[in-house]
Structures are given as C-alpha cells and as structure tokens.
Design a protein around this motif. Structure first.
Motif, PDB file in Angstrom:
ATOM      1  N   LEU A  67      15.716   9.724  39.747  1.00 32.61           N
ATOM      2  CA  LEU A  67      16.167  10.701  39.526  1.00 32.61           C
ATOM      3  C   LEU A  67      17.165  11.316  40.069  1.00 32.61           C
ATOM      4  CD1 LEU A  67      13.284  12.806  36.479  1.00 32.61           C
ATOM      5  CD2 LEU A  67      15.399  11.233  36.043  1.00 32.61           C
ATOM      6  N   ASP A 120      17.060  17.362  40.336  1.00 26.73           N
ATOM      7  CA  ASP A 120      16.273  16.803  39.534  1.00 26.73           C
ATOM      8  C   ASP A 120      14.743  16.862  40.047  1.00 26.73           C
ATOM      9  OD1 ASP A 120      18.163  17.216  37.318  1.00 26.73           O
ATOM     10  OD2 ASP A 120      18.715  15.615  36.634  1.00 26.73           O
ATOM     11  N   ARG A 180      16.937  21.904  31.113  1.00 27.31           N
ATOM     12  CA  ARG A 180      17.148  20.043  32.381  1.00 27.31           C
ATOM     13  C   ARG A 180      16.267  19.971  32.021  1.00 27.31           C
ATOM     14  NH1 ARG A 180      19.983  21.433  37.422  1.00 27.31           N
ATOM     15  NH2 ARG A 180      18.462  20.892  38.706  1.00 27.31           N
ATOM     16  N   LEU A 206      14.412  15.998  31.133  1.00 26.76           N
ATOM     17  CA  LEU A 206      14.375  15.615  32.024  1.00 26.76           C
ATOM     18  C   LEU A 206      13.072  14.543  31.470  1.00 26.76           C
ATOM     19  CD1 LEU A 206      15.063  17.131  35.132  1.00 26.76           C
ATOM     20  CD2 LEU A 206      15.542  15.322  34.995  1.00 26.76           C
TER      21      LEU A 206
END
Length: 168
Positions: free
Chosen positions: A115, A119, A150, A154
C-alpha cells in the motif's frame, strides 16, 4: 482557549512524547538518523509555534501533526516516497497460531507493505496505536469522515489482495 506552555513544561512533554514522535517519523523515513534529525526539527518547530497550541486536541496529537508534516517535507526534499514505510506487525506467539493463520497473517503483512505510505500510516495509527479518527485526521490534515471511508476501502482492498495472494 489559548494555552501558553512554559519552557519547563515543554521540556517535560518532549521527554514524554519523544518515543511516539520518533516512531511516527521512522515509519515514514525508514532511516534512524534521518528520523532523529527530523524529530528534533519537529520539536524545535513545535517549540517555536507553542503559542499556537490552542488545546483543541491533546498536546501529543498537535505534536504528531507537526512531526508528520516535517517528515513529509523531509521526504519531498529527499525525493519520491519510499515504497515501504516499515512493517505493520504485532507480536505474534507462533506456537499459539495454526499454520494457516500464520500464513494469512504473513499475506496480510505483505499486502499492507504494497500500500502507499499514507495508507500504511493510517492503518498503523488506527489499528496498532488505537488512535481516534479525529486525532488521526488532525495529524494527517484530513477530515475524519474521509479517513473513515479510506479505512473502509483499505479493508476491502486488503481482503481482495490477500485472497489474490492465497490463490497464487
């Protein structure tokens, strides 16, 4: 409500929070010497701007925001973001885990490492440091709702990445 921090109180807070600041910066820079220099820069900047601390967040959150931005500035000066900001692992007692679970954890760690740095940092602050979204939002200069969305994306992305790795 504006709070002025005395020099003595500030020195105590620096001693108290230095490990957290250094940890955050290390995750971005991956170089101990650079991280220590950047942490020192962050503490100097925080001291210079201590009168701007309004008590809207904890001192640590305010300080981590400064450290985060100092680390980003350092990365910009250094060049492109690095691919890996460090392993996001927890202490795992291998004898307590089945082989299948161990393999899944390794796949998850590999997926997290793929990632983008921001992140990885978001995941670390939320899951490993158990920081509230409002604090993370303040540190990363984002809206809590944006970070919540987010995190949701994720989790889905990591799930798919792990499934893909399991099928390889």
């Amino acid at each position: 409500m504006k709070q002025e921090i005395s020099r003595k109180e500030y020195a105590r807070l620096v001693r108290e929070y230095a490990p957290q600041v250094l940890d955050l910066i290390m995750r971005l820079l991956q170089d101990r010497r650079e991280a220590e220099d950047t942490a020192q820069d962050a503490f100097v900047k925080a001291y210079e701007k201590r009168s701007s601390f309004r008590g809207e967040s904890s001192f640590l959150t305010w300080l981590l925001r400064i450290a985060y931005h100092e680390a980003l500035d350092h990365l910009r000066r250094r060049g492109p973001f690095m691919e890996d900001i460090g392993e996001l692992t927890t202490v795992i007692e291998e004898e307590d885990l089945s082989t299948q679970r161990e393999e899944r954890i390794l796949l998850m760690e590999e997926a997290v490492e793929e990632l983008p740095e921001k992140d990885q940092l978001l995941l670390h602050l939320f899951y490993y440091e158990d920081r509230p979204l409002r604090d993370i939002a303040y540190i990363m200069d984002a809206e809590p709702n944006t970070l919540s969305q987010r995190l949701s994306r994720l989790r889905k992305k990591l799930f798919l990445m792990i499934k893909e790795k399991e099928n390889e």
